[in-house]
Scaffold this motif. Structure first.
Motif, PDB file in Angstrom:
ATOM      1  N   ILE A 157       0.859  -1.181   0.000  1.00 61.75           N
ATOM      2  CA  ILE A 157       0.000   0.000   0.000  1.00 61.75           C
ATOM      3  C   ILE A 157       0.898   1.235   0.000  1.00 61.75           C
ATOM      4  N   THR A 158       0.617   2.172  -0.892  1.00 50.51           N
ATOM      5  CA  THR A 158       1.346   3.440  -0.888  1.00 50.51           C
ATOM      6  C   THR A 158       0.718   4.373   0.133  1.00 50.51           C
ATOM      7  N   LEU A 159       1.533   4.870   1.070  1.00 55.33           N
ATOM      8  CA  LEU A 159       1.031   5.703   2.158  1.00 55.33           C
ATOM      9  C   LEU A 159       1.017   7.172   1.760  1.00 55.33           C
ATOM     10  N   PRO A 160       0.231   7.991   2.462  1.00 56.07           N
ATOM     11  CA  PRO A 160       0.142   9.417   2.121  1.00 56.07           C
ATOM     12  C   PRO A 160       1.481  10.135   2.167  1.00 56.07           C
ATOM     13  N   ASP A 161       2.414   9.678   3.018  1.00 62.81           N
ATOM     14  CA  ASP A 161       3.711  10.354   3.128  1.00 62.81           C
ATOM     15  C   ASP A 161       4.711   9.874   2.078  1.00 62.81           C
ATOM     16  N   GLY A 162       4.265   9.029   1.149  1.00 61.01           N
ATOM     17  CA  GLY A 162       5.158   8.534   0.109  1.00 61.01           C
ATOM     18  C   GLY A 162       5.788   7.194   0.414  1.00 61.01           C
ATOM     19  N   GLY A 163       5.692   6.730   1.655  1.00 62.50           N
ATOM     20  CA  GLY A 163       6.217   5.420   2.013  1.00 62.50           C
ATOM     21  C   GLY A 163       5.272   4.322   1.568  1.00 62.50           C
ATOM     22  N   ASP A 164       5.575   3.101   1.936  1.00 56.52           N
ATOM     23  CA  ASP A 164       4.657   2.017   1.599  1.00 56.52           C
ATOM     24  C   ASP A 164       4.583   1.019   2.747  1.00 56.52           C
ATOM     25  N   LEU A 165       3.593   0.173   2.664  1.00 53.68           N
ATOM     26  CA  LEU A 165       3.315  -0.793   3.721  1.00 53.68           C
ATOM     27  C   LEU A 165       3.054  -2.150   3.077  1.00 53.68           C
ATOM     28  N   GLU A 166       3.814  -3.169   3.484  1.00 50.49           N
ATOM     29  CA  GLU A 166       3.621  -4.503   2.937  1.00 50.49           C
ATOM     30  C   GLU A 166       2.454  -5.191   3.645  1.00 50.49           C
ATOM     31  N   VAL A 167       1.588  -5.797   2.846  1.00 48.45           N
ATOM     32  CA  VAL A 167       0.427  -6.505   3.373  1.00 48.45           C
ATOM     33  C   VAL A 167       0.495  -7.961   2.906  1.00 48.45           C
ATOM     34  N   LYS A 168       0.568  -8.885   3.846  1.00 48.38           N
ATOM     35  CA  LYS A 168       0.564 -10.307   3.532  1.00 48.38           C
ATOM     36  C   LYS A 168      -0.889 -10.754   3.347  1.00 48.38           C
ATOM     37  N   ILE A 169      -1.195 -11.305   2.183  1.00 50.58           N
ATOM     38  CA  ILE A 169      -2.553 -11.752   1.883  1.00 50.58           C
ATOM     39  C   ILE A 169      -2.668 -13.233   2.244  1.00 50.58           C
ATOM     40  N   PRO A 170      -3.421 -13.585   3.276  1.00 55.04           N
ATOM     41  CA  PRO A 170      -3.568 -15.005   3.639  1.00 55.04           C
ATOM     42  C   PRO A 170      -4.310 -15.778   2.548  1.00 55.04           C
ATOM     43  N   ARG A 171      -3.931 -17.017   2.333  1.00 51.63           N
ATOM     44  CA  ARG A 171      -4.603 -17.862   1.353  1.00 51.63           C
ATOM     45  C   ARG A 171      -6.080 -18.029   1.728  1.00 51.63           C
ATOM     46  N   GLY A 172      -6.946 -17.769   0.763  1.00 53.63           N
ATOM     47  CA  GLY A 172      -8.375 -17.972   0.983  1.00 53.63           C
ATOM     48  C   GLY A 172      -9.084 -16.808   1.646  1.00 53.63           C
ATOM     49  N   ILE A 173      -8.469 -15.632   1.699  1.00 50.76           N
ATOM     50  CA  ILE A 173      -9.111 -14.465   2.321  1.00 50.76           C
ATOM     51  C   ILE A 173     -10.390 -14.131   1.554  1.00 50.76           C
ATOM     52  N   ALA A 174     -11.410 -13.685   2.264  1.00 51.23           N
ATOM     53  CA  ALA A 174     -12.707 -13.404   1.640  1.00 51.23           C
ATOM     54  C   ALA A 174     -12.901 -11.908   1.445  1.00 51.23           C
ATOM     55  N   ASP A 175     -13.776 -11.560   0.529  1.00 52.49           N
ATOM     56  CA  ASP A 175     -14.086 -10.161   0.246  1.00 52.49           C
ATOM     57  C   ASP A 175     -14.650  -9.478   1.488  1.00 52.49           C
ATOM     58  N   GLY A 176     -14.160  -8.274   1.778  1.00 47.51           N
ATOM     59  CA  GLY A 176     -14.656  -7.505   2.903  1.00 47.51           C
ATOM     60  C   GLY A 176     -13.953  -7.768   4.221  1.00 47.51           C
ATOM     61  N   GLN A 177     -13.061  -8.771   4.274  1.00 47.85           N
ATOM     62  CA  GLN A 177     -12.349  -9.037   5.517  1.00 47.85           C
ATOM     63  C   GLN A 177     -11.312  -7.948   5.787  1.00 47.85           C
ATOM     64  N   THR A 178     -11.026  -7.730   7.059  1.00 49.41           N
ATOM     65  CA  THR A 178     -10.068  -6.709   7.470  1.00 49.41           C
ATOM     66  C   THR A 178      -8.875  -7.358   8.163  1.00 49.41           C
ATOM     67  N   LEU A 179      -7.674  -6.996   7.719  1.00 54.45           N
ATOM     68  CA  LEU A 179      -6.439  -7.487   8.328  1.00 54.45           C
ATOM     69  C   LEU A 179      -5.927  -6.454   9.322  1.00 54.45           C
ATOM     70  N   ARG A 180      -5.379  -6.920  10.442  1.00 50.88           N
ATOM     71  CA  ARG A 180      -4.807  -6.031  11.442  1.00 50.88           C
ATOM     72  C   ARG A 180      -3.287  -6.173  11.427  1.00 50.88           C
ATOM     73  N   LEU A 181      -2.595  -5.065  11.175  1.00 53.72           N
ATOM     74  CA  LEU A 181      -1.131  -5.060  11.166  1.00 53.72           C
ATOM     75  C   LEU A 181      -0.672  -4.323  12.426  1.00 53.72           C
ATOM     76  N   ARG A 182      -0.206  -5.063  13.391  1.00 54.25           N
ATOM     77  CA  ARG A 182       0.168  -4.470  14.676  1.00 54.25           C
ATOM     78  C   ARG A 182       1.365  -3.548  14.531  1.00 54.25           C
ATOM     79  N   GLY A 183       1.247  -2.373  15.153  1.00 55.55           N
ATOM     80  CA  GLY A 183       2.362  -1.431  15.185  1.00 55.55           C
ATOM     81  C   GLY A 183       2.615  -0.701  13.892  1.00 55.55           C
ATOM     82  N   LYS A 184       1.706  -0.811  12.901  1.00 59.27           N
ATOM     83  CA  LYS A 184       1.914  -0.156  11.616  1.00 59.27           C
ATOM     84  C   LYS A 184       1.037   1.081  11.435  1.00 59.27           C
ATOM     85  N   GLY A 185       0.474   1.560  12.550  1.00 56.99           N
ATOM     86  CA  GLY A 185      -0.329   2.779  12.498  1.00 56.99           C
ATOM     87  C   GLY A 185       0.506   4.001  12.814  1.00 56.99           C
TER      88      GLY A 185
END
Length: 310
Positions: A157-185
């Motif tokens: 994901i490209t962040l507003p400050d120009g940086g980016d954030l890696e998101v691991k997509i779990p196998r079989g994830i469903a539409d509308g699910q939300t992932l929580r990335l600890r400490g990445k806020g």
């Protein structure tokens, strides 16, 4: 470009949920990166529309945005200023109408000063310590291709400050699910811990596959001779093409099942792939085929509609 989600989607603030969905779908159709490879402007419009739709499709998020509690990215807006200003003006408050808040740059400084003074009054020994505060949580929307959602992967994901954030997509994830990335806020204050990032996923439709629970469903075209004589043909799966056997005398609507070729989500038994056959006639019926069928019908004609009544 405005980051206001209503402006991004081109809808009024009182637009209905259906109007918001239609506006998003139109932009997604016109600006999808798959349809405009290498077009950075189209990609930016698509990402902005996806983020705006993610916020406005959620009634609770939409209401909080309208009240000014969160910004267009879903992050909390600072609320302390008005609270402490009101508190400072209360009659009898020892900090009322004094120069005690002058010179502080933001709400966090006011908050820290208030607690330090409270601690000094109590005499609990914490007067000289800085206040720690946890960072704000961040909220993002991510558009995920169907195959990556089915088989797992990694996206950024490209962040507003120009940086980016890696998101691991779990196998079989469903539409509308939300992932929580600890400490990445957002960063914490005074040594406090960082907030978390919440990423809501939208799964793109696939031109061939659809999903039914953990099963993958598709339609496979076959020729008239393959249907009559049977054949081994190639069929796509989410893990690559495989050979399947079309039985002799196959009909349109007949379903073949590939065991274990569906979604294999962690902790669940893998689903199957269901292949619905569809007989496709040749573009033109030549004289040889026509003569053969005329002779065949004289002695082998049958009525597949027998017993079908309105």
């Amino acid at each position: 470009m405005s980051d206001n989600p209503y402006d991004v989607l081109g809808v009024a603030k009182d637009a209905s949920a259906d109007e918001i969905k239609k506006a998003y779908r139109k932009i997604a159709k016109d600006s999808h990166p798959d349809l405009h490879p290498g077009d950075a402007a189209a990609e930016a419009r698509f990402k902005a529309a996806a983020a705006a739709f993610d916020l406005l499709k959620d009634p609770e998020k939409r209401a909080r945005f309208d009240r000014g509690e969160i910004d267009a990215s879903g992050q909390e807006r600072p609320q302390q200023r008005s609270y402490y200003r009101d508190f400072a003006e209360e009659p009898g408050n020892p900090y009322r109408q004094g120069p005690r808040y002058e010179g502080y740059g933001d709400e966090a400084d006011i908050f820290a000063e208030f607690l330090r003074r409270q601690n000094r009054q109590r005499g609990d020994g914490f007067a000289g310590r800085d206040v720690k505060a946890r960072g704000a949580d961040a909220h993002y929307a991510l558009d995920v291709p169907f195959i990556e959602a089915a088989t797992g992967g990694s996206m950024r994901i490209t962040l507003p400050d120009g940086g980016d954030l890696e998101v691991k997509i779990p196998r079989g994830i469903a539409d509308g699910q939300t992932l929580r990335l600890r400490g990445k806020g957002g960063p914490g204050y005074g040594g406090g811990s960082a907030g978390d990032a919440y990423v809501t996923l939208s799964i793109r439709p696939h031109p061939v596959f659809s999903r039914d629970g953990d099963d993958i469903v598709m339609t496979l075209p076959i020729t008239i001779d393959e249907a009559i004589l049977g054949a081994k043909v190639e069929a796509p799966t989410i893990d690559g093409p495989v050979k399947v056997t079309v039985p002799k005398g196959a009909s349109t609507g007949q379903v073949l099942r590939l065991r274990g070729r569906g979604i294999a989500a962690k902790g669940r038994t893998a689903g199957d792939q269901r292949i619905e056959l569809r007989i496709v006639m040749p573009k033109a019926v030549d004289d040889d085929l026509a003569r053969f069928m005329e002779e065949w019908r004289k002695t082998h004609g049958y009525d597949p509609r027998k017993g079908v009544t309105a």
